[in-house]
Every structure is written in structure tokens, then in C-alpha cells.
Design a protein around this motif. Structure first.
Motif, PDB file in Angstrom:
ATOM      1  N   ILE A   1      43.630  50.587  23.487  1.00 35.76           N
ATOM      2  CA  ILE A   1      44.307  49.888  24.706  1.00 35.76           C
ATOM      3  C   ILE A   1      45.640  49.140  24.328  1.00 35.76           C
ATOM      4  CG2 ILE A   1      43.870  48.034  26.466  1.00 35.76           C
ATOM      5  CD1 ILE A   1      41.056  48.274  26.094  1.00 35.76           C
TER       6      ILE A   1
ATOM      7  N   LEU B   1      43.610  36.086  23.921  1.00 40.99           N
ATOM      8  CA  LEU B   1      45.079  36.926  24.242  1.00 40.99           C
ATOM      9  C   LEU B   1      46.110  36.599  23.685  1.00 40.99           C
ATOM     10  CD1 LEU B   1      44.599  36.629  28.393  1.00 40.99           C
ATOM     11  CD2 LEU B   1      44.426  38.630  26.909  1.00 40.99           C
TER      12      LEU B   1
ATOM     13  N   LYS C   1      47.928  54.873  32.038  1.00 45.59           N
ATOM     14  CA  LYS C   1      46.530  54.824  31.779  1.00 45.59           C
ATOM     15  C   LYS C   1      45.632  56.087  31.943  1.00 45.59           C
ATOM     16  CE  LYS C   1      44.207  50.687  33.297  1.00 45.59           C
ATOM     17  NZ  LYS C   1      43.717  49.771  34.419  1.00 45.59           N
TER      18      LYS C   1
ATOM     19  N   GLN D   1      39.326  36.419  30.920  1.00 46.28           N
ATOM     20  CA  GLN D   1      38.996  35.178  29.968  1.00 46.28           C
ATOM     21  C   GLN D   1      38.262  34.176  30.575  1.00 46.28           C
ATOM     22  OE1 GLN D   1      39.929  34.953  26.650  1.00 46.28           O
ATOM     23  NE2 GLN D   1      39.525  32.672  26.493  1.00 46.28           N
TER      24      GLN D   1
ATOM     25  N   PRO E   1      43.798  29.952  29.275  1.00 47.02           N
ATOM     26  CA  PRO E   1      45.110  30.720  29.316  1.00 47.02           C
ATOM     27  C   PRO E   1      46.158  29.768  29.575  1.00 47.02           C
ATOM     28  CG  PRO E   1      43.413  32.041  30.917  1.00 47.02           C
ATOM     29  CD  PRO E   1      42.928  30.563  30.468  1.00 47.02           C
TER      30      PRO E   1
ATOM     31  N   ILE F   1      34.512  35.517  22.401  1.00 52.21           N
ATOM     32  CA  ILE F   1      35.231  35.605  23.822  1.00 52.21           C
ATOM     33  C   ILE F   1      35.943  36.904  23.593  1.00 52.21           C
ATOM     34  CG2 ILE F   1      36.439  35.279  25.515  1.00 52.21           C
ATOM     35  CD1 ILE F   1      35.259  32.582  25.826  1.00 52.21           C
ATOM     36  N   ILE F   2      36.011  37.937  24.358  1.00 49.13           N
ATOM     37  CA  ILE F   2      37.228  38.880  24.538  1.00 49.13           C
ATOM     38  C   ILE F   2      37.389  39.295  25.785  1.00 49.13           C
ATOM     39  CG2 ILE F   2      35.964  41.034  23.777  1.00 49.13           C
ATOM     40  CD1 ILE F   2      38.593  41.762  22.185  1.00 49.13           C
ATOM     41  N   PRO F   3      38.816  39.157  26.197  1.00 52.11           N
ATOM     42  CA  PRO F   3      39.027  39.447  27.761  1.00 52.11           C
ATOM     43  C   PRO F   3      39.661  40.921  27.732  1.00 52.11           C
ATOM     44  CG  PRO F   3      40.805  38.055  26.777  1.00 52.11           C
ATOM     45  CD  PRO F   3      39.754  38.384  25.797  1.00 52.11           C
ATOM     46  N   TYR F   4      39.197  41.676  28.595  1.00 52.97           N
ATOM     47  CA  TYR F   4      39.476  42.833  28.875  1.00 52.97           C
ATOM     48  C   TYR F   4      40.335  43.209  30.164  1.00 52.97           C
ATOM     49  CZ  TYR F   4      37.316  44.728  24.542  1.00 52.97           C
ATOM     50  OH  TYR F   4      36.830  44.892  23.245  1.00 52.97           O
ATOM     51  N   GLY F   5      40.332  42.194  31.200  1.00 52.38           N
ATOM     52  CA  GLY F   5      41.013  42.380  32.363  1.00 52.38           C
ATOM     53  C   GLY F   5      40.488  43.645  32.964  1.00 52.38           C
ATOM     54  N   GLU F   6      41.206  44.561  33.575  1.00 53.33           N
ATOM     55  CA  GLU F   6      40.571  45.740  34.257  1.00 53.33           C
ATOM     56  C   GLU F   6      40.697  47.058  33.306  1.00 53.33           C
ATOM     57  OE1 GLU F   6      44.091  45.246  36.890  1.00 53.33           O
ATOM     58  OE2 GLU F   6      44.640  47.290  36.354  1.00 53.33           O
ATOM     59  N   GLU F   7      40.715  46.998  32.019  1.00 51.60           N
ATOM     60  CA  GLU F   7      40.920  48.117  31.089  1.00 51.60           C
ATOM     61  C   GLU F   7      39.595  48.777  30.711  1.00 51.60           C
ATOM     62  OE1 GLU F   7      44.053  48.834  30.727  1.00 51.60           O
ATOM     63  OE2 GLU F   7      44.465  46.856  31.663  1.00 51.60           O
ATOM     64  N   LYS F   8      38.566  48.046  30.944  1.00 53.43           N
ATOM     65  CA  LYS F   8      37.258  48.777  30.785  1.00 53.43           C
ATOM     66  C   LYS F   8      36.068  48.655  31.899  1.00 53.43           C
ATOM     67  CE  LYS F   8      37.037  48.704  25.595  1.00 53.43           C
ATOM     68  NZ  LYS F   8      36.009  48.675  24.513  1.00 53.43           N
TER      69      LYS F   8
ATOM     70  N   GLU G   1      53.747  45.218  40.804  1.00 55.78           N
ATOM     71  CA  GLU G   1      54.406  44.982  39.595  1.00 55.78           C
ATOM     72  C   GLU G   1      56.019  45.270  39.378  1.00 55.78           C
ATOM     73  OE1 GLU G   1      52.453  43.911  37.006  1.00 55.78           O
ATOM     74  OE2 GLU G   1      50.538  44.700  37.314  1.00 55.78           O
TER      75      GLU G   1
ATOM     76  N   SER H   1      51.600  35.157  32.920  1.00 55.98           N
ATOM     77  CA  SER H   1      52.883  35.921  33.546  1.00 55.98           C
ATOM     78  C   SER H   1      54.163  35.194  33.677  1.00 55.98           C
ATOM     79  CB  SER H   1      52.443  36.336  34.938  1.00 55.98           C
ATOM     80  OG  SER H   1      51.373  37.198  35.091  1.00 55.98           O
TER      81      SER H   1
ATOM     82  N   TYR I   1      45.228  46.166  21.139  1.00 57.06           N
ATOM     83  CA  TYR I   1      43.908  46.089  20.964  1.00 57.06           C
ATOM     84  C   TYR I   1      43.451  46.456  19.609  1.00 57.06           C
ATOM     85  CZ  TYR I   1      42.662  43.620  25.412  1.00 57.06           C
ATOM     86  OH  TYR I   1      42.538  42.667  26.492  1.00 57.06           O
TER      87      TYR I   1
ATOM     88  N   ILE J   1      44.444  28.632  35.254  1.00 62.52           N
ATOM     89  CA  ILE J   1      45.212  29.849  34.734  1.00 62.52           C
ATOM     90  C   ILE J   1      46.292  29.547  34.790  1.00 62.52           C
ATOM     91  CG2 ILE J   1      45.617  32.348  35.272  1.00 62.52           C
ATOM     92  CD1 ILE J   1      42.761  32.674  36.017  1.00 62.52           C
TER      93      ILE J   1
ATOM     94  N   THR K   1      52.608  48.503  35.207  1.00 67.97           N
ATOM     95  CA  THR K   1      53.632  47.639  34.816  1.00 67.97           C
ATOM     96  C   THR K   1      54.684  48.054  34.246  1.00 67.97           C
ATOM     97  OG1 THR K   1      52.421  47.618  32.665  1.00 67.97           O
ATOM     98  CG2 THR K   1      51.551  45.993  34.257  1.00 67.97           C
TER      99      THR K   1
ATOM    100  N   ASN L   1      44.916  39.595  35.574  1.00 68.26           N
ATOM    101  CA  ASN L   1      43.274  40.079  35.596  1.00 68.26           C
ATOM    102  C   ASN L   1      42.718  39.812  34.127  1.00 68.26           C
ATOM    103  OD1 ASN L   1      42.592  40.917  38.025  1.00 68.26           O
ATOM    104  ND2 ASN L   1      43.142  42.964  37.702  1.00 68.26           N
ATOM    105  N   LEU L   2      43.882  39.873  33.027  1.00 69.50           N
ATOM    106  CA  LEU L   2      43.361  39.511  31.998  1.00 69.50           C
ATOM    107  C   LEU L   2      43.138  38.028  31.605  1.00 69.50           C
ATOM    108  CD1 LEU L   2      45.873  41.163  29.352  1.00 69.50           C
ATOM    109  CD2 LEU L   2      43.606  41.782  29.507  1.00 69.50           C
ATOM    110  N   ALA L   3      43.879  37.096  32.426  1.00 69.73           N
ATOM    111  CA  ALA L   3      43.553  35.752  32.196  1.00 69.73           C
ATOM    112  C   ALA L   3      42.118  35.475  32.956  1.00 69.73           C
ATOM    113  CB  ALA L   3      44.509  35.085  33.047  1.00 69.73           C
ATOM    114  N   LEU L   4      42.203  36.189  34.207  1.00 74.98           N
ATOM    115  CA  LEU L   4      40.813  35.915  34.819  1.00 74.98           C
ATOM    116  C   LEU L   4      39.724  36.417  34.047  1.00 74.98           C
ATOM    117  CD1 LEU L   4      39.680  35.293  37.606  1.00 74.98           C
ATOM    118  CD2 LEU L   4      40.279  37.651  38.589  1.00 74.98           C
TER     119      LEU L   4
ATOM    120  N   LEU M   1      51.186  45.913  29.025  1.00 78.51           N
ATOM    121  CA  LEU M   1      52.159  44.758  29.321  1.00 78.51           C
ATOM    122  C   LEU M   1      53.255  44.950  28.338  1.00 78.51           C
ATOM    123  CD1 LEU M   1      49.809  41.999  29.872  1.00 78.51           C
ATOM    124  CD2 LEU M   1      50.968  43.409  31.749  1.00 78.51           C
TER     125      LEU M   1
ATOM    126  N   THR N   1      47.733  43.398  36.384  1.00 80.28           N
ATOM    127  CA  THR N   1      47.124  43.635  35.153  1.00 80.28           C
ATOM    128  C   THR N   1      47.008  42.316  34.407  1.00 80.28           C
ATOM    129  OG1 THR N   1      48.152  45.689  35.241  1.00 80.28           O
ATOM    130  CG2 THR N   1      47.281  44.903  33.037  1.00 80.28           C
ATOM    131  N   GLU N   2      48.171  41.559  34.244  1.00 80.38           N
ATOM    132  CA  GLU N   2      48.166  40.469  33.461  1.00 80.38           C
ATOM    133  C   GLU N   2      47.354  39.201  34.073  1.00 80.38           C
ATOM    134  OE1 GLU N   2      52.351  39.334  32.629  1.00 80.38           O
ATOM    135  OE2 GLU N   2      51.805  37.854  31.413  1.00 80.38           O
TER     136      GLU N   2
END
Lengths: 236, 512
Positions: B288, B329, B262, A185, B352, A207-214, B464, B376, B305, B373, B507, A180-183, B291, A177-178
């Protein structure tokens, strides 16, 4: 016009292949098979662009090798071209719906670019939507087709200076999850930077990163994953 | 003597895993040495070395290095365990047949410490608690249900139900125990309880019996107060004491994990007990929330968010405040109580990078600075170092660095996707790896030696990991039976139990 040229060259190649086949040397069958495979995959050109182009290039090299009299090399390359074309078709098939959508978007752009005068009274924002940019698993580099999409997006943004955009980065739901947020971004970041190099002012873009959330698609198939690995645009 | 030893060998070999069995068959020389009375330790080490060599050469030949190495670790561990078992039993048989008496003093009076990764679990029976005075049968049943669940999750016990076979055992009182019957029913440990209600307060008298020694084991522990409505913590405290008695290690029951659940379009942070009970929502709103980690003052840190931007917030009691609200972030916080510093990922300058802040959000310090990147972060137990993920070498790998960002070194060097590090009290870093079959599994690595062990395999995706405070257990998520459920396993991965019935969990975070 493009299509007829393609058919013509195919015709010539086949005729040549038939002639050479009579001499007994060149790998006629393999070359024919490759031509067939490329024709079968032609509809997928817009979706599996890189693979399709590689297939075309490989077939060209096969033809060259054949012309040079290096028939073994020609056969090997023709077979490789067949495999690549087949791969391009399969890749596109995995995600046919998305492929059709992209094709129609491309056609819209082609239509508009072809009609330079523009039709008076037509508001372009109604017709054009900023193309979503897609990425392979765990990557954030822009493919050739993404760069093409972004150049169209940039052209539109330069025509519509009053609008600002938010670039939303997304990933599929596999993996951390974490991370993926960076990715996500990074995906939004490379898109922003590329638009910047094409002349779009950085101050117009956030820019807004959503990772796997949306996710765009909630399924767990490769087609769903492919749809979710993306950078989207929201105008405001 | 020789006949009996060989007989025992045959029996033991039959119980071996096929993979180790094959290696043993190929190394008969060592077995002969053992039979002929050669130095046990030398012979067993010789065999293990032989297995190592053969597995390593296989691994180096194969292109699927990740899996080969993992298999190597698994097979090596298994072979070593099994060999020591064989050697031990053989030694015992030889000593017995030679008439030596060395057993004296082995049977200590109290507190025999069996390690958590003992070959077999202790078969334990738990009777429904009986009421003294005014009776509420539901309380009696609930107490037993809580205990059985704890014992299952602990990995130390095999919870059995002898009363299904011998119903008469049900009628026993707290103190009169028919050891012979319990023992013959298969139970080696027995737990009974008696409760008495005084108004709303509830007194529970727990007892532990060792049926193999036909006696009660007296264990002392701190007893939380209980009421007719709330006796879960008092019951967990006894379960922990029983686990402590058998293993010498922490019991984890009564502790609380943070986890994200989720839904479609929204994610929320929850608290949940280590036994899966008491799922309670921490975050609010419809957005949302991601973590989570335990923060200063027992508060809960997570990324929300709600403001439109992924901010780091601290939820404490009924209030939620923003601790870090830079544009971009503010994610993946990890709080180290000893230093009072929170490590987190920020993208305020777009890329990041890892930073630390004080427990009130002030004192921003940047730790990483490159075009890749970095994310974590996970503190070492003494707050002097951080494990983190970076793709600076071309793929996502685990690194460690000092608390000021200096001295970053690569820890993992197998595979191309190693993420989600959790640095445990015992010094090992647990993480998620994606193998060449695109499956996610949990590994642990010793950051000093680089020695890696695989804890999950062939059971869906496992991701995780987070260490228990004492380092004896790991919580993680697994898709092995659909959904993404919360699991707890012993730190060697041998016993793994689902804690939640439902899926959608992500997580988990145990306290540091």
C-alpha cells in the motif's frame, strides 16, 4: 427459557390489552401492532441491538402510560415502538449475512459460558475468534454491543496470556483518504483503551491504521460499507 | 432607443438560467430603471442585493443549510455574471444609438487579455501539422492531437473541426490562410504547424491566427528541443503560450501531477501529465502506497506500508529512503520549499497529531496536542500557515494555524464533514465537503472572510482537490462517469475535463 418468558409476558400483555380494549379507553390496536413488530424484529436483536432495545423500552413505557390511564401518550408511544422495531428489522436486514455470523459467534460464547467446566481436550483457540468491532459512519465511539463483544474478547485474552494482538483499524471507502487513516487509528485506539480498562496489558497490544485500504467487502452498498467500518484483531 | 433596448433585454432574458430569470422577473423595477437611463451600476447592484436578500432568507428558513447556502452562492454568482452582461450590452446599445463613439482604443494591437472565466470559450481550429521535406504523417497528426487536447482541458477554447464541413481548408500551407473561410466556418482562432525532420531532431514551426482580425498573432515563448520520438513538451510549450495570450494566465501543460492508483489489495503512486499522458509508476513492491506530494529536490514523498508500518518515504531518482518511521502513521506529507519544512500527521503517541520536520527528516516539531483528530496539513504559499482538518469541535472541519501550531482558527462552519484542504497560491483553500445527501463536492473558501463557493454539483462524488502552481486550475477526482477519474477544472469550476480514461485514481497532488 428466556424465549418462553418473553412469550409468556407477551401472552399476558395481549390478554390484558384485550380486557382493556373492552373498556374502550386504551389504544389496544396500537399496542398489539407494536408487539407484533417487536416479534417480527426479534431475530435481529443481536444485530440492531440499540434500536431493538429502544423499541422494547418504548413499548414498556406505552404499557405504563396505558396503566396510568394516559391513553393518548400510550398510543403515541406504542406507535413509536412499532416504528423503532421496524427500523431495527430493516437495519439488520441490510446486513443479514453479517448478522447471522454475529449471532452464531454469540451462541458460541453463550455455549461456552454456559458450560463453565469446559470440555477437556478442547483447545479454546480453535473455537473462539476475537469478535470484530463495527462502527457507524465517521464515528469511533463504542456502542453497547461493541462493549459486550470487547468484554468477551478481554475475557479470552486474560485466559490466554501468552498471546499478543495487533488491532487493525479500518474505514469504508467514502470520504477523505487521509482523514480515514486518522479515523481508523482512532477506532483501533478506543478498542485498545477499552481492553486496557478490562485488564488487558497495554504491552500485549499494538495498533495499525489502514484507513480505507483493506476492505473486508469490496462492494459499494451500505452493507459493504458497514462491514468495512471495523477494528479487527490479529493474534501472534 | 428604448425599443431596441427592450428588444435586447428580451433576447438576453431568454438566455438566462431559469433561477436567475425568476429573480429578474420579480425585480422589474430595476430593469425599468435601466431602460429609463438610470445609473447602471446602482441599478445592477440594487438587483444583486435584492437577489441576495431573497436567497439568504430562503437559506435561513431551510433546514438544509449546507445546500441552500451553496445554491445561494451558485445562484448569486450566476445572477451577478448575467446581470453585468446585460448591463454591458445595454450600455453598448444605448451608446451606439446615441451616436457616441467610444470604441476607439479598445482594440489593442496585441495581447488582448480575456479572463479564463469568460462567458464563452474561443472557438479554435487546429490543423494537422504538415511536413516539410521528409514526411511522417503520424507526427503531423500527433502534434494536432496534443494541441487539441490541451486546448480542451484549458477551459479557454472550444475546439472545433471546420475541415469536416469545408475540406478544402485542409490543403492550406502554413502561411497562406483563407481567413474568410475559416471565420465563416466558426473558428475565431486557428493554429497551424509545420515540422521538418533532420535526422532524429525535429523542428516544429507553430503559428497562431486570429480569423476575426484576419491576421497572424506573433507570440514569443521558450521552445524546448524536440526529436522525432519526443515532441510532446515542445507542443505543450506552444499550447501554454496560446493560453497565456488569450488569458494572461499560466498554461499548465507539460506539468506533472502525482496520483495514487488503487487496485484490489494494493495502491501505487504514479506520475501523470496534466493532459493524462505519461502515466509512470513511482512506488514499487506489492503493498500500500498513499498520499503522494512533491518533496525536496524534486523527489516524491509518500506513505508506504512496505516496512509493515505506514512510514513516510522519499523517492528520488531510483532510490527510496525513509524520512519518518515512527510507530503508527507517518502520513499526508506536504512540503513547503521556501521554508524547507515538511508538515505531516504522526500517531506515535496514538492520537493523530500534526508535526513538521526538516527536509532530511530531522528537527521534529509538534504543532497540535489534544484528544481529537488533527490531520491533512496543507501549507500556505509563503509557508507561514497551515490549513488542516480537525474534529475538535465535534465534526470534521477545516482550520488554519501558524507554522508553529499557534493561533488555530476555524474556517468552515457549514456541514459536518469538510476535509482534504489544499491551500492555493491565490490564498483560497479548496476542500471536499460531504453534504446532507451524502454526496461529496468541492468547495473553495477564503480563510480571511470565510466566503465560500461551490465548484462541483450534481455530478457524482468530487473529491481531493489540489491547486495548480499558478492557482488558475484545480485537479481532483470525480466519479461522474464511473470509476474515479482524474479531472482538471478552471478555478471557478466552470470548465471541467476528464484527464484519464480509466478509473481508480485518488489523491492527486500538483506541485506547490
Amino acid at each position: 427459557m428466556k424465549k418462553s418468558a418473553r412469550f409468556f409476558s407477551l401472552f399476558v400483555t395481549m390478554a390484558l390489552a384485550a380486557l382493556m380494549g373492552a373498556c374502550g379507553g386504551p389504544p389496544t390496536e396500537a399496542m398489539d401492532a407494536a408487539e407484533d413488530a417487536l416479534l417480527n424484529a426479534a431475530w435481529a436483536e443481536d444485530c440492531a441491538q440499540e434500536t431493538f432495545r429502544s423499541a422494547k423500552k418504548m413499548l414498556d413505557e406505552a404499557k405504563q402510560a396505558s396503566a396510568d390511564g394516559d391513553y393518548d401518550e400510550a398510543k403515541r408511544k406504542a406507535e413509536a415502538a412499532s416504528r423503532l422495531a421496524e427500523q431495527a428489522r430493516k437495519d439488520a436486514e441490510l446486513d443479514r449475512e453479517e448478522c447471522e455470523r454475529r449471532k452464531s459467534a454469540m451462541n458460541q460464547i453463550d455455549d461456552r459460558l454456559g458450560d463453565k467446566d469446559g470440555s477437556p481436550g478442547v483447545d479454546r483457540t480453535d473455537v473462539f475468534s476475537l469478535a470484530t468491532i463495527y462502527f457507524p459512519f465517521n464515528e469511533f465511539a463504542l456502542s453497547d454491543s461493541s462493549q459486550t463483544d470487547l468484554s468477551h474478547n478481554a475475557a479470552w485474552l486474560l485466559d490466554n496470556q501468552a498471546l499478543r494482538i495487533r488491532i487493525e483499524g479500518h474505514t469504508d471507502d467514502r470520504g477523505s483518504t487521509e482523514y480515514n487513516l486518522a479515523l481508523s487509528q482512532k477506532r483501533a485506539q478506543v478498542v485498545k483503551r477499552y481492553l486496557q480498562t478490562l485488564g488487558v496489558d497495554a504491552s500485549r497490544m499494538t495498533i495499525i491504521p489502514y484507513g480505507e485500504e483493506k476492505p473486508a467487502s469490496f462492494g459499494a452498498g451500505e452493507g459493504d460499507h458497514a462491514k468495512n467500518r471495523r477494528a479487527e484483531f490479529v493474534t501472534f | 432607443m428604448c425599443y431596441r433596448t427592450v428588444d435586447a433585454r428580451v433576447q438576453l432574458e431568454e438566455t438566462l438560467h431559469p433561477e436567475s430569470h425568476a429573480h429578474l422577473r420579480g425585480n422589474n423595477r430595476y430593469l425599468r430603471e435601466i431602460e429609463e437611463g438610470a445609473d447602471f451600476t446602482k441599478a445592477v447592484f440594487g438587483m444583486i442585493r435584492k437577489i441576495d436578500e431573497s436567497l439568504l432568507s430562503q437559506a435561513s428558513k431551510g433546514s438544509r443549510v449546507n445546500t441552500q447556502l451553496a445554491r445561494f452562492e451558485t445562484a448569486r454568482g450566476r445572477a451577478a455574471r448575467e446581470l453585468w452582461l446585460i448591463a454591458g450590452v445595454m450600455l453598448l446599445l444605448m451608446l451606439l444609438s446615441a451616436g457616441s463613439v467610444v470604441a476607439q482604443g479598445l482594440d489593442e494591437e496585441e495581447g488582448v487579455n480575456v479572463v479564463v472565466n469568460a462567458q464563452d470559450r474561443v472557438p479554435i481550429a487546429v490543423s494537422d501539422a504538415v511536413g516539410k521535406g521528409s514526411v511522417d504523417a503520424q507526427i503531423g497528426k500527433d502534434i494536432a492531437v496534443i494541441l487539441r487536447r490541451d486546448f480542451e482541458i484549458s477551459g479557454v477554447f472550444d475546439v472545433i473541426d471546420p475541415t469536416a464541413v469545408l475540406p478544402g481548408l485542409d490543403g492550406e500551407t502554413l502561411v497562406s490562410t483563407d481567413y474568410a473561410k475559416w471565420f465563416s466556418s466558426g473558428a475565431e482562432a486557428l493554429v497551424k504547424a509545420e515540422y521538418s525532420l533532420n535526422g532524429s531532431s525535429l523542428e516544429i514551426d507553430f503559428r497562431l491566427y486570429d480569423t476575426t482580425k484576419a491576421k497572424e498573432i506573433s507570440i514569443t515563448y521558450e521552445k524546448p528541443a524536440a526529436t522525432a520520438d519526443k515532441f510532446r513538451m515542445a507542443t505543450h510549450a506552444f499550447a501554454n503560450a496560446v493560453v497565456q495570450y488569450y488569458t494572461g494566465q499560466e498554461g499548465i501543460f507539460g506539468q506533472t501531477l502525482l496520483v495514487v492508483r488503487k487496485g484490489k489489495g494494493s495502491s501505487h503512486v504514479y506520475q501523470i501529465g496534466t493532459d493524462g499522458a505519461g502515466l509512470t509508476k513511482v512506488s514499487s513492491g506489492s503493498g500500500i502506497n498513499l498520499l503522494p506530494a512533491w518533496g525536496p529536490g524534486g523527489g516524491v514523498l509518500f506513505t508506504s506500508y512496505d516496512s509493515g508500518n505506514p512510514d513516510l518515504v522519499l523517492s528520488s531518482g531510483s532510490s527510496t529512503s525513509s524520512l519518518s518511521g515512527h510507530s503508527g502513521l507517518n502520513s499526508g506529507a506536504d512540503y513547503c520549499a521556501k521554508s524547507g519544512r515538511i508538515a505531516l500527521t504522526l500517531t506515535k503517541d496514538e492520537n493523530p497529531e500534526i508535526y513538521t520536520i526538516g527536509s532530511d527528516g530531522s528537527g521534529l516539531q509538534r504543532l497540535t496536542d489534544n484528544a481529537y483528530i488533527d490531520t491533512s496539513p496543507s501549507w500556505s504559499g509563503d509557508c507561514s500557515k497551515l490549513a488542516f482538518v480537525s474534529n475538535r469541535g465535534g465534526s470534521a472541519q477545516i482550520y488554519v494555524m501558524n507554522a508553529d501550531g499557534s493561533g488555530a482558527t476555524l474556517v468552515t462552519n457549514v456541514g459536518t464533514y469538510n476535509t482534504s484542504p489544499s491551500w492555493g497560491k491565490g490564498g483560497k483553500i479548496a476542500f471536499t465537503a460531504r453534504d446532507e445527501y451524502n454526496v461529496f463536492d468541492i468547495f473553495v473558501v477564503d480563510p480571511n472572510s470565510g466566503y465560500m463557493e461551490r465548484l462541483t454539483q450534481d455530478q457524482g462524488n468530487n473529491e481531493e482537490p489540489t491547486w495548480s502552481p499558478g492557482g488558475g486550475y484545480l485537479a481532483f477526482t470525480s466519479t461522474r462517469d464511473g470509476g474515479s477519474k482524474l479531472f482538471i477544472m478552471t478555478s471557478d469550476g466552470r470548465f471541467q475535463t476528464a484527464v484519464t480514461d480509466g478509473g481508480g485514481f485518488e489523491t492527486p497532488a500538483w506541485s506547490h
